[in-house]
Motif scaffolding. Structure first.
Motif, PDB file in Angstrom:
ATOM      1  N   ALA A 179       0.857  -1.183   0.000  1.00 47.62           N
ATOM      2  CA  ALA A 179       0.000   0.000   0.000  1.00 47.62           C
ATOM      3  C   ALA A 179       0.896   1.236   0.000  1.00 47.62           C
ATOM      4  O   ALA A 179       1.458   1.592   1.041  1.00 47.62           O
ATOM      5  CB  ALA A 179      -0.918   0.000   1.218  1.00 47.62           C
ATOM      6  N   VAL A 180       1.030   1.862  -1.157  1.00 46.55           N
ATOM      7  CA  VAL A 180       1.950   2.988  -1.265  1.00 46.55           C
ATOM      8  C   VAL A 180       1.475   4.171  -0.420  1.00 46.55           C
ATOM      9  O   VAL A 180       2.293   4.983   0.044  1.00 46.55           O
ATOM     10  CB  VAL A 180       2.134   3.408  -2.743  1.00 46.55           C
ATOM     11  N   GLU A 181       0.169   4.267  -0.173  1.00 46.11           N
ATOM     12  CA  GLU A 181      -0.342   5.382   0.631  1.00 46.11           C
ATOM     13  C   GLU A 181       0.176   5.325   2.058  1.00 46.11           C
ATOM     14  O   GLU A 181       0.450   6.353   2.676  1.00 46.11           O
ATOM     15  CB  GLU A 181      -1.877   5.378   0.638  1.00 46.11           C
ATOM     16  N   THR A 182       0.292   4.116   2.595  1.00 44.54           N
ATOM     17  CA  THR A 182       0.709   3.956   3.993  1.00 44.54           C
ATOM     18  C   THR A 182       2.111   3.385   4.145  1.00 44.54           C
ATOM     19  O   THR A 182       2.682   3.422   5.238  1.00 44.54           O
ATOM     20  CB  THR A 182      -0.270   3.024   4.728  1.00 44.54           C
ATOM     21  N   GLY A 183       2.660   2.818   3.069  1.00 43.16           N
ATOM     22  CA  GLY A 183       3.970   2.193   3.155  1.00 43.16           C
ATOM     23  C   GLY A 183       3.963   0.858   3.866  1.00 43.16           C
ATOM     24  O   GLY A 183       4.990   0.434   4.398  1.00 43.16           O
ATOM     25  N   GLU A 184       2.827   0.171   3.852  1.00 48.24           N
ATOM     26  CA  GLU A 184       2.701  -1.088   4.575  1.00 48.24           C
ATOM     27  C   GLU A 184       2.742  -2.293   3.640  1.00 48.24           C
ATOM     28  O   GLU A 184       2.143  -2.283   2.561  1.00 48.24           O
ATOM     29  CB  GLU A 184       1.400  -1.114   5.381  1.00 48.24           C
TER      30      GLU A 184
END
Length: 298
Positions: A179-184
């Motif tokens: 998830a690029v938005e959260t870096g997870e």
């Protein structure tokens, strides 16, 4: 069958981290602490004996990974001492190593689509499994995956929603959702465990079609996988110890592979004995490098 050419470039002890960005190529020789930059896109048909096209920089650290930024003259370097900002011919340490540098160093990584810096470490003694995959942003290195020995092969898919990671010593490759938005990272999946001989996965890259290309150290080949992790094919190489592939060139269809130095047990094929970098044209296209955000080091 690919038509590999030995490139007339300086022989390296351990050529690694090849990149194509801003119309040129770059790579490091980790053991000699040298950063090479080739200011031309065509490595196959242009004479490389013009020293004005090739610049070298002696590095202050064992830098295993270099990452381009949006500024062609600024690179991020990651090594034993930590994270460096390379500006022209100067190197400044911006992030201290988050590990015991007497036993570990940064090894392999990339930037994600948001410019975060993802970088794995290796254990010098190859035991115990205390290497880590880190994500660097806002001046902090956050551990994401533990229990590695030689973290390697990090590459983000074209859409940035999946990432592959290998461990050269554990001889395996994993795939994660991302998830690029959260870096997870999530949904870790083992896609390949190497069990035959000493062949093992090293550095890797994606091409624009979603293929993941892994260099197989002491395997004389690249292994190609789909974006979902299915094995597709192996591509033979004249190099015994390929360390990382990279697509680039003006048309994006040139595949360059760098390597570690061959030896008597694992020699390169005839005509490639003292070669550290090879390249050929392919039917595939480069996936442009994500630019690292240098501000994330501080």
């Amino acid at each position: 069958m690919m038509d590999w050419q030995a490139l007339p470039l300086p022989a390296c002890s351990l050529a690694e981290s090849p990149r194509y960005a801003h119309g040129g190529w770059a790579w490091v020789d980790i053991n000699t602490r040298t950063f090479y930059r080739l200011n031309q896109s065509d490595v196959l048909n242009t004479a490389l004996d013009n020293t004005a096209l090739l610049s070298t920089l002696q590095l202050p650290d064992e830098i295993g990974c270099v990452l381009p930024t949006a500024n062609k003259n600024i690179w991020v370097g990651l090594g034993r001492q930590g994270g460096w900002l390379i500006e022209g011919d100067s190197c400044t340490l911006k992030l201290d190593a988050p590990f015991d540098s007497s036993k570990h160093r940064f090894n392999d990584g990339r930037a994600d689509h948001a410019g975060r810096i993802w970088i794995s470490t290796l254990v010098d003694a190859r035991s115990p499994a205390t290497a880590v995959l880190y994500c660097i942003e806002t001046g902090q290195a956050q551990p994401k995956i533990n229990d590695l020995i030689v973290g390697n092969g990090l590459a983000f898919s074209p859409q940035g929603d999946s990432v592959f990671l290998s461990d050269t010593r554990h001889k395996c490759i994993w795939r994660f959702d991302y998830a690029v938005e959260t870096g997870e990272l999530s949904n870790r999946q083992l896609i390949r465990q190497y069990t035959e001989g000493t062949a093992r996965p090293d550095g890797a890259c994606f091409s624009a079609d979603g293929s993941y290309w892994a260099a197989i150290l002491e395997g004389y080949r690249l292994d190609r996988f789909s974006e979902r992790g299915e094995y597709i094919e192996s591509i033979e190489l004249p190099l015994a110890k390929p360390t990382m592939p990279c697509f680039g060139g003006a048309q994006g269809n040139v595949l360059l592979v760098c390597s570690a130095q061959a030896d008597e047990k694992f020699p390169n094929l005839p005509g490639f004995e003292n070669t550290s970098l090879i390249a050929c044209e392919t039917g595939f296209k480069a996936l442009p490098e994500n630019f690292a955000n240098p501000a994330y080091l501080v």
